[in-house]
Write an enzyme that holds these catalytic residues in place. Structure first.
Site, PDB file in Angstrom:
ATOM      1  N   LYS A 231     153.369  20.516  -5.481  1.00 58.74           N
ATOM      2  CA  LYS A 231     154.448  21.465  -5.145  1.00 58.74           C
ATOM      3  C   LYS A 231     153.941  22.539  -4.182  1.00 58.74           C
ATOM      4  O   LYS A 231     154.584  22.866  -3.183  1.00 58.74           O
ATOM      5  CB  LYS A 231     154.968  22.107  -6.432  1.00 58.74           C
ATOM      6  CG  LYS A 231     155.933  23.239  -6.223  1.00 58.74           C
ATOM      7  CD  LYS A 231     157.234  22.761  -5.639  1.00 58.74           C
ATOM      8  CE  LYS A 231     158.068  23.905  -5.104  1.00 58.74           C
ATOM      9  NZ  LYS A 231     159.357  23.488  -4.606  1.00 58.74           N
TER      10      LYS A 231
ATOM     11  N   CYS B 298     160.493  30.920  -1.756  1.00 59.50           N
ATOM     12  CA  CYS B 298     159.531  29.841  -2.057  1.00 59.50           C
ATOM     13  C   CYS B 298     158.400  29.786  -1.048  1.00 59.50           C
ATOM     14  O   CYS B 298     157.232  29.971  -1.392  1.00 59.50           O
ATOM     15  CB  CYS B 298     160.253  28.504  -2.052  1.00 59.50           C
ATOM     16  SG  CYS B 298     161.740  28.510  -3.040  1.00 59.50           S
TER      17      CYS B 298
HETATM   18  N1  SAJ Z   1     162.083  28.206   8.948  1.00 61.02           N
HETATM   19  C1  SAJ Z   1     161.669  28.441  10.238  1.00 61.02           C
HETATM   20  N2  SAJ Z   1     161.473  27.367  11.061  1.00 61.02           N
HETATM   21  C2  SAJ Z   1     161.687  26.085  10.650  1.00 61.02           C
HETATM   22  C3  SAJ Z   1     162.093  25.854   9.321  1.00 61.02           C
HETATM   23  C4  SAJ Z   1     162.291  26.934   8.479  1.00 61.02           C
HETATM   24  O1  SAJ Z   1     161.469  29.579  10.662  1.00 61.02           O
HETATM   25  O2  SAJ Z   1     161.512  25.168  11.463  1.00 61.02           O
HETATM   26  C5  SAJ Z   1     162.300  29.348   8.038  1.00 61.02           C
HETATM   27  C6  SAJ Z   1     163.738  29.450   7.535  1.00 61.02           C
HETATM   28  O3  SAJ Z   1     164.558  30.062   8.484  1.00 61.02           O
HETATM   29  C7  SAJ Z   1     163.560  30.259   6.283  1.00 61.02           C
HETATM   30  C8  SAJ Z   1     162.215  29.759   5.749  1.00 61.02           C
HETATM   31  O4  SAJ Z   1     161.557  29.152   6.848  1.00 61.02           O
HETATM   32  O5  SAJ Z   1     163.487  31.629   6.567  1.00 61.02           O
HETATM   33  C9  SAJ Z   1     162.305  28.778   4.617  1.00 61.02           C
HETATM   34  O6  SAJ Z   1     163.363  27.860   4.812  1.00 61.02           O
HETATM   35  P1  SAJ Z   1     163.253  26.303   4.516  1.00 61.02           P
HETATM   36  O7  SAJ Z   1     164.523  25.652   4.889  1.00 61.02           O
HETATM   37  O8  SAJ Z   1     162.041  25.751   5.172  1.00 61.02           O
HETATM   38  O9  SAJ Z   1     162.944  26.211   2.960  1.00 61.02           O
HETATM   39  P2  SAJ Z   1     163.605  26.812   1.619  1.00 61.02           P
HETATM   40  O10 SAJ Z   1     162.821  28.038   1.239  1.00 61.02           O
HETATM   41  O11 SAJ Z   1     165.074  26.926   1.680  1.00 61.02           O
HETATM   42  O12 SAJ Z   1     163.253  25.593   0.591  1.00 61.02           O
HETATM   43  C10 SAJ Z   1     161.918  25.133   0.482  1.00 61.02           C
HETATM   44  C11 SAJ Z   1     161.928  23.592   0.575  1.00 61.02           C
HETATM   45  N3  SAJ Z   1     160.562  23.111   0.746  1.00 61.02           N
HETATM   46  C12 SAJ Z   1     160.203  22.282   1.758  1.00 61.02           C
HETATM   47  O13 SAJ Z   1     160.981  21.929   2.611  1.00 61.02           O
HETATM   48  C13 SAJ Z   1     158.799  21.796   1.755  1.00 61.02           C
HETATM   49  C14 SAJ Z   1     162.575  23.002  -0.663  1.00 61.02           C
HETATM   50  O14 SAJ Z   1     162.495  21.579  -0.660  1.00 61.02           O
HETATM   51  C15 SAJ Z   1     161.897  23.535  -1.928  1.00 61.02           C
HETATM   52  O15 SAJ Z   1     162.470  23.018  -3.112  1.00 61.02           O
HETATM   53  C16 SAJ Z   1     162.069  25.059  -1.928  1.00 61.02           C
HETATM   54  O16 SAJ Z   1     161.386  25.572  -0.772  1.00 61.02           O
HETATM   55  C17 SAJ Z   1     161.461  25.596  -3.206  1.00 61.02           C
HETATM   56  O17 SAJ Z   1     162.236  25.940  -4.113  1.00 61.02           O
HETATM   57  O18 SAJ Z   1     160.228  25.610  -3.348  1.00 61.02           O
END
Ligand code: SAJ
Length: 433
Positions: free
Chosen positions: A214, A268
């Site tokens: 995780k 997360c």
């Molecule tokens: N972000 C960027 N650039 C990107 C992708 C995301 O700046 O290319 C930013 C987003 O805008 C946001 C942050 O990262 O601020 C996180 O967003 P996210 O969509 O990457 O993830 P979360 O926090 O919504 O969900 C993540 C997921 N983990 C992964 O994709 C590895 C989800 O599957 C997990 O279950 C969740 O964390 C968790 O609960 O741990």
């Protein structure tokens, strides 16, 4: 192994616990959702929800109505227990597992031989074993699975949640699950429980590997976002459009760079990598640096906004401050979740510096959050009104509404696009010529 669960308890009715409770209840089990917050418990018992997640309210309301789900502030005897409580960090990014320990204690007092206990909360490596020790100390009458013995009275496993907020109900069913039992029989037993609704593959391992899986998933994403964020700063210095650059580089068959942004938000990805850094500070160099790169990005965006404000040429603080439209407050696109949002951090900091009038647009909320609500220099406006008034336009979240803004509306305004909402493709333009 056949599933022999009739009644289960889910401890923690948050973003993971409540959807999971609804899912098990929808698949025939009697489910008790336990939460220390009485308001949440009362709400769930009315068939309502306290979070925003598509399809969840309908599901909760249905299973509360048919009597399969009820909520309580007290843990009661069950066949299985799933812990889904928060694991935040304290000062100095030290993990705080006190909610897990408290949940384990409350479960220990009602445990019976044959029970299964699963931890889903994102946790530092070793937490599941620690949780087992906490329960074993309270219940010397029961045999707990140590790593070596194989005839335990109680099965214990770690099974991390991995759903994406906004797609929880779909991903709960279709994602693969990693299940790490303290013993092999614990993993196998936990698998029979999840198989009641999970259509993805259930992959079995030990508890420490599952915990690290995780943390690795979210650290992988954090490191890759940090790479994109660092590139955006480098490109700015070199006079290169980072979006154009990434678009081109991603045409390589083995390159897939993520998107730069104003920073990493949510509860997360900005937290979990610290659990690895805390356990192995000497070794986790790259993971720590990535966290720092992402944490510093909002400050860099603020410096670029101030640069854009200066270009407008209005002197600061003489009553006619430049008007800056800040598009988006949520932590990512098309959701209303403001937790740990870099966009909120940026607007808050700009408001405190009092260098401009801030016209905030966030189509997913009705009132400004704490810290911004009531600030004389911050207003929540419609997109149309904000764009009409603004001299500077800052793209902080790539909501669909913002992507659809016609180019002519933005013409003549100073712009700062922190998300690549309005990409300029030089290569495409050149080809069109
Ligand atoms: N972000 C960027 N650039 C990107 C992708 C995301 O700046 O290319 C930013 C987003 O805008 C946001 C942050 O990262 O601020 C996180 O967003 P996210 O969509 O990457 O993830 P979360 O926090 O919504 O969900 C993540 C997921 N983990 C992964 O994709 C590895 C989800 O599957 C997990 O279950 C969740 O964390 C968790 O609960 O741990």
């Amino acid at each position: 192994m056949e599933s022999n669960f009739r009644k289960i308890s889910i401890i923690g009715l948050g973003y993971i616990g409540l959807p999971t409770a609804a899912m098990f209840a929808g698949n025939g089990l009697e489910v008790v959702g336990v939460d220390i917050n009485k308001t949440i418990v009362d709400k769930v018992n009315r068939g309502e929800i306290h979070i925003v997640e598509p399809e969840l309210e309908e599901r909760v309301s249905e299973v509360v109505q048919n009597g399969k789900l009820r909520a309580s502030t007290k843990v009661e005897q069950s066949d299985a227990f799933i812990i889904a409580v928060p694991t935040p960090f304290k000062e100095n990014h030290k993990p705080d597992v006190s909610f897990v320990e408290a949940a384990a204690q409350s479960i220990a007092s009602v445990l019976r031989p044959g029970n299964l206990v699963i931890l889903e909360s994102t946790s530092p490596v070793g937490t599941t074993l620690r949780m087992a020790r906490v329960m074993a100390e309270m219940r010397p009458d029961l045999k707990f699975p140590a790593e070596a013995n194989s005839d335990a009275d109680v099965h214990i496993a770690y099974c991390p949640e991995r759903v994406l907020p906004g797609k929880t109900m779909h991903e709960l069913v279709h994602n693969d699950r990693v299940i790490g039992g303290i013993q092999k029989c614990c993993s196998e037993r936990a698998k029979t429980l999840y198989e009641l609704f999970v259509k993805g593959e259930c992959l079995l391992t030990d508890s420490k590997t599952a915990e690290m899986t995780k943390l690795t998933e979210n650290s992988y994403r954090d490191v890759n976002i940090a790479f994109a964020n660092e590139l955006s700063i480098i490109c700015d210095k070199l006079g290169i459009d980072v979006w154009e650059l990434i678009h081109l580089a991603n045409h390589h068959p083995r390159v897939k760079i993520l998107n730069p942004g104003p920073g990493v938000g949510g509860h997360c990805i900005a937290v979990d990598p610290w659990f690895i850094v805390d356990s192995t500070p000497e070794e986790a160099k790259l993971i720590k640096t990535a966290r720092e790169v992402n944490d510093l990005k909002p400050e860099w965006v603020i410096s670029k906004i101030e640069e854009a404000i200066r270009k407008v040429g209005k002197p600061f603080g003489n009553g006619s401050k430049p008007k800056v439209a800040c598009l988006g407050l949520s932590f990512k696109a098309n959701i209303d979740d403001l937790r740990e949002s870099p966009a909120v951090e940026i607007v808050r900091e700009l408001a405190s510096r009092d260098c401009c009038d801030l016209l905030v647009v966030e189509p997913h909320i009705n009132t400004l959050p704490k810290g911004l609500n009531g600030c004389a220099n911050v207003r929540l406006l419609s997109l149309r009104d904000a764009l009409q008034e603004a001299e500077v336009v800052v793209g902080l979240v790539d909501h669909d509404e913002f992507k659809a803004i016609p180019a002519q509306v933005l013409r003549g305004k100073a712009m700062l696009d922190a998300r690549g909402i309005w990409p300029i493709r030089k290569t495409q333009a050149a080809m069109a010529d």
